[in-house]
Design a protein around this motif. Structure first.
Motif: not given
Length: 363
Positions: A306-312, A323-327, A329-330
């Motif tokens: 998971d990334g630093k921001e929510h749901n990343q 690569i930062v994938v928005e949404e 995390r699931n």
């Protein structure tokens, strides 16, 4: 050998002072009437004996001072010595010209003290001006030489081949510089400063296992560059003792030699840009040869954390690009198709922002 030379100098100075001073002393103690003692040969011998006795106490101090002075001269850059000496010579010449009128005066104090003061003052000022203005003088001579070499393409090629590429510690430890030299993309003379070697050796001798391995890797890379690759390598023996930071020394050396700093350090890259020093960042080269990814393209990646921001979610390309994938995390641990939304490119690396393709379809 140096100790013997110092002792010989003491004997010469003692004999000379004995010839000029001991007759006055013999007059004071009423021994001037004895011809066997009061003659130039005996006074020279007495003076030499007195100073020879002094050497037992003073010779070690003089030898240590001479060695310290010798080490300082050896470590000083050639440009510092050259322009400092040139300024000293000019200052002494000006002092001589100003001292001529005072030497012709009949006033005892004026015709002796003032010329000495002028010599000391102008000699010191000349050395300081030449030493502190060396950068401007080097740039002035360099600009003049470059202006003379603008005639033909052959001259330009010759100047380019002689351009100095100064390696910093981080780019040596990184190791990719050896492959770049092997491919022939880095032309000119590769310069390895002595203070960089000392920092590498200090890292290689560290008690920390990771640091020690990094330092030894850097030394191995240097050995490969110097012995196996078709590039000219020079070791810069000078140092800048008034500067503590190795990065600042690199910038100073690049300014003096009109060279180019080769690094992968983002902060050093910025410092060189601010001070007007040319810099080659191999991270920029690595980013330039990476496959181009444009917004709207489709990639298949594995979200691994998971990334630093929510749901990343975070994924990586084969070349290490993040690569930062928005949404995303699931989708951790899964391979998914993503659409590139934007690309951020800096000297520190490249970062790709994307969204899951399934999410785009749902929208």
């Amino acid at each position: 050998m140096l100790k013997r030379i110092v002792q010989a100098c003491f004997l010469i100075v003692g004999g000379t002072l004995g010839i000029f001073l001991l007759p006055e002393l013999f007059t004071v103690i009423n021994l001037s009437d004895i011809p066997l003692i009061n003659n130039p040969y005996m006074t020279a011998i007495f003076g030499a004996i007195i100073f020879y006795i002094l050497t037992f106490w003073a010779v070690e101090y003089v030898v240590n001072f001479v060695k310290w002075f010798e080490d300082s001269l050896v470590k000083a850059p050639v440009t510092d010595l050259l322009f400092g000496s040139l300024g000293l010579i000019i200052g002494l010449f000006v002092a001589y010209l100003f001292g001529i009128p005072f030497n012709q005066m009949e006033i005892p104090i004026v015709n002796t003290v003032i010329p000495i003061l002028l010599t000391l003052l102008l000699g010191y000022l000349g050395f300081q001006v030449g030493f502190k203005k060396r950068d401007e003088l080097v740039n002035l001579f360099g600009t003049a030489n470059r202006g003379k070499k603008k005639g033909t393409e052959d001259d330009l090629d010759e100047e380019g081949v002689k351009t100095l590429k100064i390696l910093d510690t981080s780019v040596i430890i990184d190791g990719r510089i050896a492959d770049i030299c092997q491919t022939g993309f880095l032309e000119g003379i590769v310069v390895i400063p002595q203070f960089v070697l000392e920092e590498l050796q200090h890292i290689a001798d560290s008690s920390d296992v990771l640091k020690r391995n990094r330092g030894r890797r850097g030394l191995d890379i240097l050995n490969r560059i110097q012995k196996e690759l078709p590039v000219e390598v020079q070791i810069y023996e000078g140092d800048f003792e008034e500067i503590q930071e190795v990065d600042s020394k690199l910038v100073k050396l690049a300014k003096l030699t009109n060279g180019i700093v080769v690094t992968n350090d983002f902060n050093l890259n910025k410092v060189c840009d601010l001070q007007g020093v040319q810099v080659l960042n191999i991270n920029d080269l690595a980013n330039a040869v990476k496959p181009v990814v444009l917004p709207g393209e489709e990639l298949k990646v594995q979200v691994i954390k998971d990334g630093k921001e929510h749901n990343q979610g975070i994924a990586y390309l084969d070349d290490g690009t993040m690569i930062v994938v928005e949404e995303g995390r699931n989708y951790i641990g899964k391979y998914i198709d993503v659409l590139v939304t934007s690309v951020l490119q800096t000297s520190a690396g490249r970062m790709i922002f994307a969204k899951p393709k399934q999410l785009e379809k749902a929208l």
